[in-house]
Structures are given as C-alpha cells and as structure tokens.
Scaffold this motif. Sequence first.
Motif, short mmCIF file in Angstrom:
data_model
loop_
_atom_site.label_atom_id
_atom_site.label_comp_id
_atom_site.label_asym_id
_atom_site.label_seq_id
_atom_site.Cartn_x
_atom_site.Cartn_y
_atom_site.Cartn_z
N VAL A 2 11.64 19.68 2.85
CA VAL A 2 11.93 21.10 2.75
C VAL A 2 11.91 21.72 4.15
CG1 VAL A 2 11.11 23.30 1.87
CG2 VAL A 2 10.98 21.26 0.44
N GLN A 3 12.86 22.58 4.40
CA GLN A 3 12.89 23.36 5.65
C GLN A 3 12.73 24.83 5.31
OE1 GLN A 3 16.61 22.11 7.48
NE2 GLN A 3 15.52 20.60 8.72
N LEU A 4 11.94 25.52 6.11
CA LEU A 4 11.63 26.93 5.85
C LEU A 4 12.03 27.75 7.06
CD1 LEU A 4 8.05 26.39 4.39
CD2 LEU A 4 10.19 26.58 3.13
N MET A 34 4.19 28.11 -2.80
CA MET A 34 4.46 28.68 -1.49
C MET A 34 3.30 29.56 -1.05
SD MET A 34 7.50 27.52 -0.81
CE MET A 34 7.95 28.55 0.59
N GLY A 35 3.04 29.51 0.22
CA GLY A 35 1.96 30.32 0.76
C GLY A 35 2.36 31.04 2.03
N TYR A 95 3.22 32.90 8.98
CA TYR A 95 3.89 31.65 8.65
C TYR A 95 4.01 31.51 7.15
CZ TYR A 95 2.49 30.29 13.41
OH TYR A 95 2.29 30.24 14.76
N CYS A 96 5.17 31.05 6.69
CA CYS A 96 5.26 30.62 5.30
C CYS A 96 5.12 29.10 5.27
CB CYS A 96 6.56 31.07 4.65
SG CYS A 96 8.05 30.28 5.27
N ALA A 97 4.70 28.60 4.13
CA ALA A 97 4.45 27.17 3.99
C ALA A 97 4.68 26.75 2.56
CB ALA A 97 3.02 26.84 4.42
N TRP A 117 6.14 23.90 7.06
CA TRP A 117 5.84 25.21 7.64
C TRP A 117 7.09 25.83 8.25
CZ3 TRP A 117 1.08 27.60 7.56
CH2 TRP A 117 0.03 26.82 7.07
N GLY A 118 7.15 27.17 8.15
CA GLY A 118 8.19 27.90 8.85
C GLY A 118 7.84 28.04 10.32
N GLN A 119 8.74 28.66 11.07
CA GLN A 119 8.59 28.74 12.51
C GLN A 119 7.62 29.82 12.96
OE1 GLN A 119 11.00 30.16 10.84
NE2 GLN A 119 11.71 32.02 11.87
#
Length: 127
Positions: A2-4, A34-35, A95-97, A117-119
């Motif tokens: 998964v890419q966020l 999702m967090g 950050y989203c994860a 994790w997102g960027q």
Amino acid sequence: QVQLVESGGGLVQAGGSLRLSCAASGGTFSSYAMGWFRQAPGKEREFVAAVSWSGGRTYYADSTKDRFTISGDNAKNTVYLQMNSQKPEDTAVYYCAATVDYTSFTRYFTDESYSCWGQGNQVTVSS
C-alpha cells in the motif's frame, strides 16, 4: 504494498479547522485499518486517531477525541482527519498509516503496529 499520499496541511489560527486527506493505492483499502499520528519538534510520534473499517469503530487520543474526527471514503480509497477547535499544541507533522485489523484495539495506539506510512504533512496552529 500500500502507498499513502497525504494532503491538506498548512497554517491555521487557534480555534480554526483543517482537514487532512490520505489517499491509498496498491491494496484493498477496506481490508486495512488506518491511523493518524503526529510528531511535534523534539517529541516522540504520538497517536491521534484510528479507524477499523471491518469493525466499524473509531479510536481517538484523549487530547483529540472531542475535536478531531477520522472518517473515510471507500470509493476514493481515502481517509480523512477533520481537525476543529485547533490549539497551538496541535502543531506537528501529521502522518497517516495503514495496518491490518487487530483483535486487540490497543494495537492501533502504537506506531509499531503500522506497516505503511504516508510522507507526513505539516500542520501549524498559530496563537
């Protein structure tokens, strides 16, 4: 894998609102939990909110539960964090994860439980 990709951060005055978005690709969105986490300068990353799609449950940190709302749009593979009544202490990189669903909901509160994790997105709340 998964890419966020996150969007929506910025500068807001105390008492204002912002909405963060996190778009997911490369996986089955509804099969993940999702967090959102945040990290302020000089501090450890901390839990903000999480959602378990399969369980239909949301979870919040004590510092955010009355002001922030986590939600999602499965059709858009996107999770949101609506932040209202913001305070200067909300200033951080957010950050989203993504993670798998856990039987024990307490797993959602720790960043070690998340594999993607997102960027990160800067949110600054001015006083």
